[in-house]
Motif scaffolding. Structure first.
Motif, mmCIF file in Angstrom:
data_model
loop_
_atom_site.group_PDB
_atom_site.id
_atom_site.type_symbol
_atom_site.label_atom_id
_atom_site.label_comp_id
_atom_site.label_asym_id
_atom_site.label_seq_id
_atom_site.Cartn_x
_atom_site.Cartn_y
_atom_site.Cartn_z
ATOM 1 N N UNK A 1 0.827 -1.210 0.000
ATOM 2 C CA UNK A 1 0.000 0.000 0.000
ATOM 3 C C UNK A 1 0.860 1.259 0.000
ATOM 4 N N UNK A 2 0.433 2.231 -0.760
ATOM 5 C CA UNK A 2 1.189 3.471 -0.880
ATOM 6 C C UNK A 2 0.294 4.528 -1.504
ATOM 7 N N UNK A 3 0.153 5.658 -0.847
ATOM 8 C CA UNK A 3 -0.633 6.754 -1.409
ATOM 9 C C UNK A 3 0.023 7.269 -2.684
ATOM 10 N N UNK A 4 1.355 7.264 -2.705
ATOM 11 C CA UNK A 4 2.062 7.705 -3.916
ATOM 12 C C UNK A 4 1.720 6.800 -5.094
ATOM 13 N N UNK A 5 1.752 5.481 -4.879
ATOM 14 C CA UNK A 5 1.400 4.555 -5.955
ATOM 15 C C UNK A 5 -0.058 4.717 -6.351
ATOM 16 N N UNK A 6 -0.929 4.894 -5.372
ATOM 17 C CA UNK A 6 -2.354 5.080 -5.649
ATOM 18 C C UNK A 6 -2.581 6.291 -6.555
ATOM 19 N N UNK A 7 -1.943 7.404 -6.231
ATOM 20 C CA UNK A 7 -2.096 8.608 -7.051
ATOM 21 C C UNK A 7 -1.509 8.417 -8.443
ATOM 22 N N UNK A 8 -0.390 7.700 -8.528
ATOM 23 C CA UNK A 8 0.215 7.432 -9.835
ATOM 24 C C UNK A 8 -0.703 6.569 -10.688
ATOM 25 N N UNK A 9 -1.359 5.591 -10.065
ATOM 26 C CA UNK A 9 -2.290 4.725 -10.793
ATOM 27 C C UNK A 9 -3.482 5.521 -11.310
ATOM 28 N N UNK A 10 -4.008 6.431 -10.483
ATOM 29 C CA UNK A 10 -5.135 7.253 -10.922
ATOM 30 C C UNK A 10 -4.732 8.159 -12.076
ATOM 31 N N UNK A 11 -3.549 8.749 -11.971
ATOM 32 C CA UNK A 11 -3.069 9.623 -13.047
ATOM 33 C C UNK A 11 -2.834 8.826 -14.325
ATOM 34 N N UNK A 12 -2.252 7.638 -14.159
ATOM 35 C CA UNK A 12 -1.991 6.763 -15.305
ATOM 36 C C UNK A 12 -3.303 6.383 -15.985
ATOM 37 N N UNK A 13 -4.317 6.053 -15.186
ATOM 38 C CA UNK A 13 -5.617 5.679 -15.738
ATOM 39 C C UNK A 13 -6.236 6.840 -16.500
ATOM 40 N N UNK A 14 -6.064 8.052 -15.971
ATOM 41 C CA UNK A 14 -6.636 9.234 -16.608
ATOM 42 C C UNK A 14 -5.943 9.549 -17.927
ATOM 43 N N UNK A 15 -4.611 9.435 -17.932
ATOM 44 C CA UNK A 15 -3.840 9.836 -19.111
ATOM 45 C C UNK A 15 -3.768 8.755 -20.190
ATOM 46 N N UNK A 16 -3.640 7.484 -19.780
ATOM 47 C CA UNK A 16 -3.407 6.418 -20.763
ATOM 48 C C UNK A 16 -4.506 5.373 -20.815
ATOM 49 N N UNK A 17 -5.332 5.318 -19.789
ATOM 50 C CA UNK A 17 -6.426 4.358 -19.796
ATOM 51 C C UNK A 17 -5.951 2.928 -19.639
ATOM 52 N N UNK A 18 -6.797 1.997 -20.033
ATOM 53 C CA UNK A 18 -6.509 0.567 -19.895
ATOM 54 C C UNK A 18 -6.763 -0.125 -21.220
ATOM 55 N N UNK A 19 -5.868 -1.030 -21.613
ATOM 56 C CA UNK A 19 -6.037 -1.646 -22.928
ATOM 57 C C UNK A 19 -7.211 -2.630 -22.974
#
Length: 302
Positions: A110-128
């Motif tokens: 668990x990591x808030x930093x990783x959580x925020x990175x995942x949300x940003x990644x989802x917003x910018x690149x989405x999921x295949x």
């Protein structure tokens, strides 16, 4: 000793949460995250999987140093505490594309930093694939090649419903299975269980249902360990508020259970048992388990 947790996205479902709290150490209410990616989800023919992004909330559990995430359609058969010796992100290969991991079971930190990175990644690149598995495989893109120690053995995420199944391997290693995953749209709770025969009713001969014995095992667990809790909750609620908890039970499980079972039916004939073996449908978790076969061999050797 590890603690068990479950995340719940059910809003205004206090009765369901109270029942869950009898089983789990903590029940946490989370907001639903939905990809809304209908185009990619159409490729999976699973439009409902957009909300699986909700599992990203698990990285917010920073009161713990390490966790094991498990989908709600997994079933644990034996102790798996040893998974906590693995590092992020450890997971088993997906049966449909082994260079991708299956996100139904994985070890993470668990990591808030990783959580925020995942949300940003989802917003910018989405999921295949429009769901969490595509997103996580892209985010943890080095899983396939960098560190084989992060590849969990298949016994920690065995697919019970796969179009392709390596039955000889299942015969050899199936008795060591620790986690079964009911992949796909055919979930145990979509079937009806007859407690008189202790068997699942419905189209279990569907070619996707490779190991129907796991469906029966899931229902056995439900009727023995979960249903009594729901029934007790129903009695408690009727005694205090007059609420009919049968509706809550239906909403939680989408299951139906028949009347209490009489004595078990006689075992199958030796001819039928032989035929099931030849078809790769031996009862590996029951009469044909490794322990029972070993006992039989030992008796011959003696």
């Amino acid at each position: 000793m590890s603690r068990t947790r479950v995340a719940s996205s059910m809003i205004n479902q206090q009765n369901k949460r109270n029942t869950l709290e009898k089983v789990f150490d903590e029940v946490i209410l989370v907001d639903i995250l939905d990809s809304g990616d209908s185009a990619h989800l159409a490729l999976l023919k699973r439009p409902e999987l957009g909300i699986t992004l909700t599992k990203l909330h698990c990285w917010e559990l920073t009161q713990f140093s390490k966790c094991v995430f498990m989908d709600a359609d997994t079933m644990v058969l034996s102790n798996i505490d040893e998974l906590f010796e693995r590092e992020e992100l450890s997971a088993a290969p997906d049966p449909g594309w082994p260079d991708c991991f299956n996100s139904g079971v994985f070890v993470y930190r668990p990591s808030i930093e990783t959580y925020n990175q995942l949300l940003q990644f989802a917003t910018e690149k989405g999921s295949f694939d429009g769901a969490d598995q595509g997103l996580l495989n892209t985010f943890f893109s080095s899983w396939a090649t960098t560190d084989m120690n992060k590849h969990l053995p298949f016994i920690y995420n065995l697919s019970s419903t796969s179009v392709y199944s390596y039955l000889p391997a299942f015969k050899a290693f199936g008795s060591s299975t620790k986690v079964v995953h009911f992949l796909g749209s055919a979930k145990p709770w979509n079937y009806t269980y007859d407690s008189r025969t202790k068997s699942v009713e419905g189209n279990i001969n569907d070619p996707k249902i490779v190991h129907p014995e796991f469906l029966n095992m899931w229902w056995d667990t439900y009727t023995v360990n979960i249903l009594p809790l729901l029934e007790q909750k129903e009695v408690d609620e009727e005694n205090t508020t007059g609420v009919n908890m049968a509706e809550v039970t239906e909403a939680v499980s989408h299951m139906s259970v028949s009347a209490p079972s009489p004595p078990e039916l006689p075992s199958i004939s030796s001819e039928e048992r032989k035929a099931r073996w030849e078809q790769g449908q031996a009862d590996y978790m029951g009469v044909d388990s490794f322990d029972n076969i070993k006992k039989k061999l030992d008796s011959y050797l003696q």
